[in-house]
Design an enzyme around this catalytic site. Structure first.
Site, PDB file in Angstrom:
ATOM      1  N   GLN A   1      68.896  62.489 136.856  1.00  0.00           N
ATOM      2  CA  GLN A   1      69.311  61.355 137.742  1.00  0.00           C
ATOM      3  C   GLN A   1      70.676  61.393 137.700  1.00  0.00           C
ATOM      4  O   GLN A   1      71.507  61.376 139.059  1.00  0.00           O
ATOM      5  CB  GLN A   1      68.919  59.985 137.469  1.00  0.00           C
ATOM      6  CG  GLN A   1      67.521  59.754 137.601  1.00  0.00           C
ATOM      7  CD  GLN A   1      67.059  59.836 138.992  1.00  0.00           C
ATOM      8  OE1 GLN A   1      67.811  59.779 139.993  1.00  0.00           O
ATOM      9  NE2 GLN A   1      65.804  60.283 139.418  1.00  0.00           N
TER      10      GLN A   1
ATOM     11  N   HIS B   1      61.880  59.060 130.909  1.00  0.00           N
ATOM     12  CA  HIS B   1      60.999  59.641 131.858  1.00  0.00           C
ATOM     13  C   HIS B   1      60.093  60.209 131.173  1.00  0.00           C
ATOM     14  O   HIS B   1      60.367  61.124 129.965  1.00  0.00           O
ATOM     15  CB  HIS B   1      61.733  60.617 132.995  1.00  0.00           C
ATOM     16  CG  HIS B   1      60.940  61.057 133.996  1.00  0.00           C
ATOM     17  ND1 HIS B   1      60.144  62.258 133.917  1.00  0.00           N
ATOM     18  CD2 HIS B   1      61.082  60.720 135.380  1.00  0.00           C
ATOM     19  CE1 HIS B   1      59.517  62.294 134.853  1.00  0.00           C
ATOM     20  NE2 HIS B   1      59.867  61.484 135.959  1.00  0.00           N
TER      21      HIS B   1
ATOM     22  N   ASP C   1      69.180  64.241 129.334  1.00  0.00           N
ATOM     23  CA  ASP C   1      68.319  64.067 130.685  1.00  0.00           C
ATOM     24  C   ASP C   1      69.060  63.881 131.948  1.00  0.00           C
ATOM     25  O   ASP C   1      69.436  62.741 132.125  1.00  0.00           O
ATOM     26  CB  ASP C   1      67.236  63.509 130.512  1.00  0.00           C
ATOM     27  CG  ASP C   1      66.276  63.422 131.870  1.00  0.00           C
ATOM     28  OD1 ASP C   1      66.563  64.188 132.827  1.00  0.00           O
ATOM     29  OD2 ASP C   1      65.331  62.764 131.981  1.00  0.00           O
TER      30      ASP C   1
ATOM     31  N   CYS D   1      57.036  57.563 136.313  1.00  0.00           N
ATOM     32  CA  CYS D   1      56.812  58.361 135.368  1.00  0.00           C
ATOM     33  C   CYS D   1      57.525  57.660 134.007  1.00  0.00           C
ATOM     34  O   CYS D   1      58.068  58.226 133.339  1.00  0.00           O
ATOM     35  CB  CYS D   1      57.297  59.584 135.304  1.00  0.00           C
ATOM     36  SG  CYS D   1      56.330  60.681 136.565  1.00  0.00           S
TER      37      CYS D   1
HETATM   38  N1  PMP Z   1      63.856  62.595 134.254  1.00  0.00           N
HETATM   39  C1  PMP Z   1      64.259  61.802 135.073  1.00  0.00           C
HETATM   40  C2  PMP Z   1      65.292  60.762 134.638  1.00  0.00           C
HETATM   41  C3  PMP Z   1      63.888  61.905 136.371  1.00  0.00           C
HETATM   42  O1  PMP Z   1      64.101  60.956 137.181  1.00  0.00           O
HETATM   43  C4  PMP Z   1      62.964  62.857 136.826  1.00  0.00           C
HETATM   44  C5  PMP Z   1      62.279  63.131 137.951  1.00  0.00           C
HETATM   45  N2  PMP Z   1      61.968  62.008 138.463  1.00  0.00           N
HETATM   46  C6  PMP Z   1      62.621  63.944 135.802  1.00  0.00           C
HETATM   47  C7  PMP Z   1      63.483  63.916 134.318  1.00  0.00           C
HETATM   48  C8  PMP Z   1      61.908  65.085 135.989  1.00  0.00           C
HETATM   49  O2  PMP Z   1      62.039  65.912 136.932  1.00  0.00           O
HETATM   50  P1  PMP Z   1      61.322  67.093 137.667  1.00  0.00           P
HETATM   51  O3  PMP Z   1      59.824  66.263 137.970  1.00  0.00           O
HETATM   52  O4  PMP Z   1      61.939  67.588 138.912  1.00  0.00           O
HETATM   53  O5  PMP Z   1      61.068  67.791 136.584  1.00  0.00           O
END
Ligand code: PMP
Length: 430
Positions: free
Chosen positions: A209, A129, A206, A375
């Protein structure tokens, strides 16, 4: 713990009982973006605002003490959720931030930013992401650090072996997703930690998810990683709170990236000393109501069997993947329909329908899916795509929701397939 019944669970989420268009009840298939909130979370946030809306760590009156107690108890709840056998002892490893993005930035800037130098390597995957890619890119540009990427295999799978292949003695950080928000597949945190240790690299996972989609390992296996990051809102907590969990020695080494009240031991006009972690990283008034709401979300989820929830989401996503892949002109993103390690997320493209058109079409049927690059621009480019559609499942979804997804995709294919030329002219592109 109660057994698990998705119908009964759905009753606890007010937003899931909406109609989104006249006669179109909501079919929510976008939990990977953010999860709906159970009533218990709404109540916990309201209770803070109504009964003890005070700042934390700053007052000795009753309301301030109640707020501080609830906010600090929320840390222990998070540590327990991650499998800690000593949640109170481990609470100081839990830093409340704004979201997973801020947690990852804190690691890249506050820890790696003062330690890594030109020639040092950070290992990521092509499926990260942007939250776990852009901060490292910034570091690469500022300090000449080299980024190496684990690639997909020929079948579009992201494997542990691919990560292993790019790790070397030069690797100082291994920063990877525990579960891809696009591929919907996971990487084994315990093996990543062992791999990192074998070359002396810090392991950053990370968990945005994975935290809600994988059953936490017993005895805190995830807590062996140097840093973990996730967001409260994907667990059914409020937006505005995220979590960075660090090993104590790593948090000691990390520089704060925000300065202000609450994070200092002493301030003079010409010098400042920080206080201890986790407060060292929580400058200013923290997300008090949100952290309390996150703890309520965790307490709510903890009533149910996490293994059963994960198996349920997995079964729904696998069924959706199988039935989507069987439709003419539909392709899954990255991996086959038979992936056993698919956890509640399926991304796909239709040859004849742009994902944005599909999402708009589905919305008219009440079905909320996500469209775009989610993203993950590099992953989409790697697969020759600019965008995809994504359906993601939560514990409150059931087979009827999969039926609605398949029905709306089928009808879109029938409608757009026939009018392909006209639609292509009018459709938006990203
Ligand atoms: N990492 C992953 C794998 C995600 O799916 C997301 C959210 N889509 C994020 C990071 C970022 O999360 P946030 O936008 O709440 O900071």
């Amino acid at each position: 713990r109660r057994g698990f019944d998705s119908r009964a669970m759905r009753a606890a989420f007010p937003a899931l009982h909406r109609e989104v268009h006249p006669g179109k009840p909501l079919v929510y298939l976008d939990s990977a973006a953010t999860a709906p909130k159970p009533q218990a979370v709404l109540d916990a946030v309201r209770r803070y605002d109504a009964e003890f809306p005070a700042n934390v760590h700053r007052g000795i009156h009753t309301l301030a003490e109640e707020a501080t107690e609830a906010y600090e108890a929320a840390r222990a709840t998070v540590a327990a959720w991650l499998g800690s056998t000593d949640p109170l002892g481990d609470a100081s490893r839990v830093v409340f931030v704004k979201n997973a993005t801020e947690a990852l930035n804190l690691v890249a800037l506050g820890w790696a930013g003062s330690r890594l130098e030109k020639g040092d390597e950070v290992v990521l995957t092509v499926a990260e992401h942007h939250a776990n890619l852009v901060p490292w890119r910034m570091l690469a540009e500022r300090r000449g650090v080299t980024l190496r990427y684990a690639d997909l295999d020929a079948e579009g799978r992201l494997t542990f072996e691919a990560v292993e292949a790019v790790v070397s003695e030069r690797t100082l950080v291994l920063a990877v997703t525990g579960l891809s928000n696009i591929l919907g597949t996971s990487l084994p945190v315990d093996r990543l930690v062992a791999l990192g240790r074998s070359v002396g690299a810090a392991v950053v996972v990370d968990l945005a998810q994975a935290a809600g989609r994988l059953p936490a390992p017993v005895n805190g296996g995830w807590l062996e990683a140097d840093f973990l990051a996730f967001s409260g809102h994907k667990l059914g907590g409020p937006t505005g709170v995220g979590v960075l969990v660090g090993r104590p020695e790593r948090l000691e080494e990390t520089e704060p990236i925000l300065g202000g009240g609450g994070m200092i031991a002493r301030v003079d006009l010409d010098a400042v000393t920080w206080t201890e972690p986790p407060h060292k990283f929580e400058a200013g008034t923290p997300p008090i109501a949100q952290a309390i709401g996150l703890a309520a979300a965790i307490d709510f989820l903890d009533q149910f069997d996490r293994v059963a929830i994960a198996a349920h989401e997995q079964r729904l996503a696998q069924r959706a993947a199988r039935e989507l892949a069987a439709l003419d002109g539909v392709r899954l993103v990255g991996a086959g329909a038979d992936r056993v390690e698919r956890h509640g997320i399926v991304s796909f493209v239709c040859d004849a329908v742009h994902p944005h058109d599909l999402a708009q079409w589905a919305d008219a049927d009440g079905v909320a899916i996500r469209a775009g690059h989610h993203c993950g621009q590099p992953l989409h480019r790697r697969l020759g795509l600019t965008a995809s559609a994504r359906a993601s499942f939560g514990p409150y979804n059931d087979d009827a929701d999969v039926d609605c997804l398949i029905a709306t995709v089928r009808s879109a294919l029938a409608r757009f397939g026939r009018h392909r030329a006209t639609v292509a002219v009018g459709s938006h592109r990203i």
